[in-house]
Design an enzyme around this catalytic site. Sequence first.
Site, PDB file in Angstrom:
ATOM      1  N   HIS A  17      -9.111 -11.504   5.844  1.00  0.00           N
ATOM      2  CA  HIS A  17      -8.322 -11.389   6.848  1.00  0.00           C
ATOM      3  C   HIS A  17      -7.317 -12.788   6.511  1.00  0.00           C
ATOM      4  CE1 HIS A  17     -11.745  -9.922  10.035  1.00  0.00           C
ATOM      5  NE2 HIS A  17     -10.080  -9.097  10.122  1.00  0.00           N
ATOM      6  N   SER A 128     -16.119  -7.893   9.164  1.00  0.00           N
ATOM      7  CA  SER A 128     -16.009  -8.065   9.896  1.00  0.00           C
ATOM      8  C   SER A 128     -17.711  -7.437  10.089  1.00  0.00           C
ATOM      9  CB  SER A 128     -15.676  -8.351  10.910  1.00  0.00           C
ATOM     10  OG  SER A 128     -15.033  -8.727  10.917  1.00  0.00           O
TER      11      SER A 128
HETATM   12  P1  ADP Z   1      -9.145  -4.428  14.971  1.00  0.00           P
HETATM   13  O1  ADP Z   1     -10.206  -4.869  15.453  1.00  0.00           O
HETATM   14  O2  ADP Z   1      -7.425  -4.619  15.073  1.00  0.00           O
HETATM   15  O3  ADP Z   1      -9.610  -3.831  14.122  1.00  0.00           O
HETATM   16  P2  ADP Z   1     -10.406  -6.676  12.217  1.00  0.00           P
HETATM   17  O4  ADP Z   1     -10.608  -8.075  13.071  1.00  0.00           O
HETATM   18  O5  ADP Z   1     -11.034  -5.648  12.644  1.00  0.00           O
HETATM   19  O6  ADP Z   1      -9.429  -6.088  13.910  1.00  0.00           O
HETATM   20  O7  ADP Z   1      -8.968  -6.616  11.626  1.00  0.00           O
HETATM   21  C1  ADP Z   1      -7.645  -7.411  12.062  1.00  0.00           C
HETATM   22  C2  ADP Z   1      -7.031  -6.404  11.233  1.00  0.00           C
HETATM   23  O8  ADP Z   1      -7.934  -7.132   9.886  1.00  0.00           O
HETATM   24  C3  ADP Z   1      -6.709  -4.609  10.526  1.00  0.00           C
HETATM   25  O9  ADP Z   1      -5.547  -4.249  10.532  1.00  0.00           O
HETATM   26  C4  ADP Z   1      -7.525  -4.616   9.682  1.00  0.00           C
HETATM   27  O10 ADP Z   1      -7.702  -3.272   9.029  1.00  0.00           O
HETATM   28  C5  ADP Z   1      -7.104  -5.768   8.864  1.00  0.00           C
HETATM   29  N1  ADP Z   1      -8.639  -6.413   7.549  1.00  0.00           N
HETATM   30  C6  ADP Z   1      -9.891  -6.420   8.510  1.00  0.00           C
HETATM   31  N2  ADP Z   1      -9.803  -6.819   6.611  1.00  0.00           N
HETATM   32  C7  ADP Z   1      -9.816  -6.562   5.723  1.00  0.00           C
HETATM   33  C8  ADP Z   1     -10.057  -6.521   4.744  1.00  0.00           C
HETATM   34  N3  ADP Z   1     -11.100  -7.198   4.422  1.00  0.00           N
HETATM   35  N4  ADP Z   1      -8.459  -6.738   3.735  1.00  0.00           N
HETATM   36  C9  ADP Z   1      -7.704  -6.592   4.370  1.00  0.00           C
HETATM   37  N5  ADP Z   1      -7.733  -6.678   5.724  1.00  0.00           N
HETATM   38  C10 ADP Z   1      -8.492  -6.536   6.538  1.00  0.00           C
END
Ligand code: ADP
Length: 168
Positions: A17, A128
């Site tokens: 993130h 996560s």
């Molecule tokens: P959500 O509940 O909206 O999926 P997340 O907190 O899981 O929220 O993820 C937020 C954003 O970050 C989403 O666009 C997800 O695809 C992206 N994301 C999650 N993990 C990674 C990662 N390791 N690398 C790049 N983007 C990520």
Amino acid sequence: MTVAVVPGSFDPITCGHVEIVKRAAKLFDRVVVAVYARPKKNIMFSLDERLDMVRESLKDENRVQVERFDGLVATFARDVGADVLVRGLRAVSDFESEFQQSTMNRQMAPGLEVICMFASMNFGFLSSSLIKDIAENGGDVAGMVPAPVARRLRELHQGIAMSVPSKR
Ligand code: ADP
């Protein structure tokens, strides 16, 4: 001035993130990281804990601000004057839901552009949920999450381990 919103549950924020937010901060004048108050999934950390961890992890990014949000991301984006919604794409498996959400968000907020950034080689495997699994089972998450998150996970699991009565 171009404003981007990066929404997510951040339960907890990972290095994947952080990387997406930092890359967005190079492209846009202001980046608002929007932390869902009530994600529709099981979460480990309260909203305040998630906000604190996101803020601590991004404290050196001066173009970045961190806010909570409820309701629709399209409404939040409009309220903060955002032009762009940024999402991260890891595997092909992310594509379908991101495509669906982006179509819906653009319909609800005409003029809002949705940009998906590919995850980097280093963090493309990170999620996560994986972090929570590793930490719950005593694994080391250093290098996968920002230091304040690693510290909080350690405290949480040490606390749990200490409160479980010994079997002997
Ligand atoms: P959500 O509940 O909206 O999926 P997340 O907190 O899981 O929220 O993820 C937020 C954003 O970050 C989403 O666009 C997800 O695809 C992206 N994301 C999650 N993990 C990674 C990662 N390791 N690398 C790049 N983007 C990520």
